[in-house]
Design a protein around this motif. Structure first.
Motif, PDB file in Angstrom:
ATOM      1  N   ASN A 128       0.425  10.558  -3.852  1.00 53.32           N
ATOM      2  CA  ASN A 128       1.055  11.744  -3.275  1.00 53.32           C
ATOM      3  C   ASN A 128       1.871  12.529  -4.299  1.00 53.32           C
ATOM      4  OD1 ASN A 128      -0.058  11.255  -0.766  1.00 53.32           O
ATOM      5  ND2 ASN A 128       1.729  10.160   0.006  1.00 53.32           N
ATOM      6  N   ARG A 129       2.489  11.829  -5.250  1.00 56.10           N
ATOM      7  CA  ARG A 129       3.265  12.525  -6.280  1.00 56.10           C
ATOM      8  C   ARG A 129       2.380  13.398  -7.160  1.00 56.10           C
ATOM      9  NH1 ARG A 129       5.978   7.545  -6.625  1.00 56.10           N
ATOM     10  NH2 ARG A 129       4.686   6.936  -8.407  1.00 56.10           N
ATOM     11  N   THR A 130       1.164  12.950  -7.398  1.00 59.92           N
ATOM     12  CA  THR A 130       0.277  13.664  -8.314  1.00 59.92           C
ATOM     13  C   THR A 130      -0.775  14.510  -7.608  1.00 59.92           C
ATOM     14  OG1 THR A 130      -1.102  11.669  -8.461  1.00 59.92           O
ATOM     15  CG2 THR A 130       0.589  11.981 -10.163  1.00 59.92           C
ATOM     16  N   HIS A 131      -0.827  14.432  -6.272  1.00 58.96           N
ATOM     17  CA  HIS A 131      -1.798  15.215  -5.506  1.00 58.96           C
ATOM     18  C   HIS A 131      -1.085  15.860  -4.314  1.00 58.96           C
ATOM     19  CE1 HIS A 131      -4.120  12.141  -7.659  1.00 58.96           C
ATOM     20  NE2 HIS A 131      -5.138  12.979  -7.626  1.00 58.96           N
ATOM     21  N   PRO A 132      -0.158  16.793  -4.571  1.00 60.83           N
ATOM     22  CA  PRO A 132       0.637  17.360  -3.472  1.00 60.83           C
ATOM     23  C   PRO A 132      -0.186  18.080  -2.423  1.00 60.83           C
ATOM     24  CG  PRO A 132       0.941  18.621  -5.499  1.00 60.83           C
ATOM     25  CD  PRO A 132       0.200  17.373  -5.883  1.00 60.83           C
ATOM     26  N   GLY A 133      -1.351  18.584  -2.790  1.00 61.02           N
ATOM     27  CA  GLY A 133      -2.183  19.272  -1.817  1.00 61.02           C
ATOM     28  C   GLY A 133      -3.135  18.358  -1.071  1.00 61.02           C
ATOM     29  N   LEU A 156       0.798  -1.209   0.000  1.00 67.34           N
ATOM     30  CA  LEU A 156       0.000   0.000   0.000  1.00 67.34           C
ATOM     31  C   LEU A 156       0.837   1.269   0.000  1.00 67.34           C
ATOM     32  CD1 LEU A 156      -2.875   0.967  -0.060  1.00 67.34           C
ATOM     33  CD2 LEU A 156      -2.948   0.822   2.431  1.00 67.34           C
ATOM     34  N   GLY A 157       2.024   1.203   0.596  1.00 71.50           N
ATOM     35  CA  GLY A 157       2.891   2.373   0.602  1.00 71.50           C
ATOM     36  C   GLY A 157       3.222   2.851  -0.803  1.00 71.50           C
ATOM     37  N   ALA A 158       3.525   1.913  -1.704  1.00 74.79           N
ATOM     38  CA  ALA A 158       3.838   2.281  -3.082  1.00 74.79           C
ATOM     39  C   ALA A 158       2.621   2.864  -3.791  1.00 74.79           C
ATOM     40  CB  ALA A 158       4.360   1.063  -3.846  1.00 74.79           C
ATOM     41  N   VAL A 159       1.443   2.317  -3.504  1.00 74.29           N
ATOM     42  CA  VAL A 159       0.209   2.847  -4.097  1.00 74.29           C
ATOM     43  C   VAL A 159      -0.013   4.293  -3.662  1.00 74.29           C
ATOM     44  CG1 VAL A 159      -2.308   2.651  -4.054  1.00 74.29           C
ATOM     45  CG2 VAL A 159      -0.903   0.604  -4.368  1.00 74.29           C
ATOM     46  N   LEU A 160       0.198   4.560  -2.386  1.00 74.52           N
ATOM     47  CA  LEU A 160      -0.008   5.910  -1.871  1.00 74.52           C
ATOM     48  C   LEU A 160       1.071   6.871  -2.344  1.00 74.52           C
ATOM     49  CD1 LEU A 160      -1.239   5.145   1.744  1.00 74.52           C
ATOM     50  CD2 LEU A 160      -2.577   5.610  -0.309  1.00 74.52           C
ATOM     51  N   ASP A 161       2.288   6.376  -2.574  1.00 73.11           N
ATOM     52  CA  ASP A 161       3.335   7.222  -3.146  1.00 73.11           C
ATOM     53  C   ASP A 161       2.899   7.762  -4.503  1.00 73.11           C
ATOM     54  OD1 ASP A 161       4.975   6.887  -0.974  1.00 73.11           O
ATOM     55  OD2 ASP A 161       6.220   5.330  -1.901  1.00 73.11           O
ATOM     56  N   GLY A 162       2.230   6.905  -5.286  1.00 76.29           N
ATOM     57  CA  GLY A 162       1.742   7.337  -6.588  1.00 76.29           C
ATOM     58  C   GLY A 162       0.715   8.448  -6.463  1.00 76.29           C
TER      59      GLY A 162
END
Length: 423
Positions: A59-64, A51-57
């Motif tokens: 977070n990269r595209t939704h910085p806010g 799940l960490g890798a999924v959330l990294d994706g």
């Protein structure tokens, strides 16, 4: 509760909270219901760490709208208790987005803890059809399916092949092989999850459903269990213990105990979730290369599994409901659903993934699982599901242990469920 398992085992809890600094500062200044903002995702026991890798994706595209990962206890009961305590806290609660067990949707919706969702915002037509029903209550969508699951019958392919016996499609075929072939090879005949906990509720419901019956109707307002089908289904389980083709130790089995018994080469047949097939087929397993999987049998042909898995829901007091809905859409997108399977070893809800040749080669049980999910049914829907489940567990365990006949058990079940439904 374990993240790699289903039906109570397939739980992921998504919770939108802020870290301690934000909770004591900026979060307090945010107006309730503001559209977008940071999120925190809490999960119970992400054993595969995908799940960490999924959330990294995300977070990269939704910085806010960054998501912070938080984990809750592994126990389903503890997780549910923590969620309910928080949801009852109103606007002071921390939880904004929750991935709830599929059996909790009706309870949470009826209590007003989760908000209805617009169907058009989510790709429901791309999901395996039965899973959508687990996310609705009173004809409204209250969650979005995220992970699904269905019970499979695992069997010792080497033993059946050597005897020239096909895998069973009916209870009679299963019973015959469990009584005759299993003893010849020093094996127990059949097992499921028969300890009095949520797993037994699932196994009992599958037996009743497979015989053509139901337990509750009208969103839990009507008790329908007093039927020939229920007597036949519960009788099937009780007969197995009484005649010995279900080992008595199976009365204490949960998912892991039953998986271990099969994987250690002590059972001919096992009802379990797909993760058990993966584990039994892995290098180091005593039965690796000897395992097959088919849909659960029924009285006259393939039976009916109970749907497992988890649904994503948005708290009624979510601070950032638009961000929450956007996160739900992201987690149910095709690329993320692919990672749910390949990284998390969990069955996705996207129907198209079950036809992907590369995935089928890697996960050969997918066609069987798809067949089982399409024929599956949800657990009884009720605003009092936790009490319903406790009643089913207690009554069916008594019948299996020989303390009550199946006929008496069904009458008792009908009476106790009527008392629960009237509360």
């Amino acid at each position: 509760m374990r993240w790699i398992h289903a039906a109570g085992r397939g739980l992921l809890v998504l919770i939108v909270v802020l870290t301690g600094h934000v909770a004591s500062g900026a979060r307090a200044d945010e107006p309730a219901g503001s559209g977008r903002g940071p999120l925190t995702l809490a999960t119970a026991g992400d054993l595969t760490g995908y799940l960490g890798a999924v959330l990294d994706g995300w977070n990269r595209t939704h910085p806010g709208e960054k998501v912070t990962l938080v984990e809750l206890p592994d126990s389903a009961d503890e997780t549910r208790a923590q969620m309910i305590t928080d949801l009852r806290g109103g606007e002071r609660g921390r939880f904004d987005v929750l991935n709830i067990d599929v059996s909790w949707t009706s309870e949470f919706a009826a209590a007003g803890w989760i908000r209805p969702l617009p169907r058009e915002r989510f790709p429901l037509d791309t999901f395996l059809r039965p899973v959508v029903g687990t996310a609705t209550y009173d004809d409204r969508l209250y969650a979005v399916p995220y992970v699904t699951n269905a019970g499979l019958l695992l069997y010792r392919k080497d033993v059946l092949d050597a005897a020239g016996v096909p895998p069973p499609r009916t209870w009679a075929e299963l019973e015959h092989a469990a009584k005759t072939l299993a003893p010849e090879h020093g094996l127990g005949g059949y097992a499921g999850q028969f300890l009095p906990y949520e797993g037994l509720t699932v196994n009992a419901a599958e037996a009743v459903y497979s015989a053509g019956g139901t337990i509750l109707g009208d969103e839990g307002e009507r008790v329908t269990v007093n039927s020939r089908a229920a007597r036949e289904g519960i009788g099937f389980l009780a007969r197995g213990i009484g005649e010995g083709w279900i080992p008595k130790e199976a009365l204490a089995y949960k998912e892991e105990e039953s998986r271990q018994a099969f994987q250690d080469g002590r059972l001919l047949f096992l009802r379990n979730w797909p993760y058990a097939y993966v584990a039994a087929s892995a290098p180091g397993s005593k039965v690796a290369g000897k395992v097959g999987a088919v849909p659960l049998p029924g009285p006259e042909g393939p039976g009916t599994s109970v749907l497992g898995g988890s649904n994503l829901a948005v708290s009624s007091h979510a601070r950032h409901p638009d961000s929450a809905a956007r996160l739900l859409a992201y987690l149910t997108s095709e690329p993320v659903q692919r990672q749910v399977l390949t990284r998390g070893a969990l069955p996705p809800v996207r129907a198209g993934l079950y036809d992907d040749p590369g995935l089928v080669r890697r996960f050969p049980y997918l066609p069987t699982l798809r067949e089982s999910v399409r024929a599956a049914a949800p657990r009884p829907k009720s605003p009092h599901y936790d009490q319903v489940s406790l009643v089913v567990q207690a009554v069916v365990h008594d019948a299996m242990a020989g303390r009550q006949t199946p006929e008496a058990a069904v009458r008792r079940l009908a009476g106790e469920l009527a008392a629960v439904s009237s509360r």
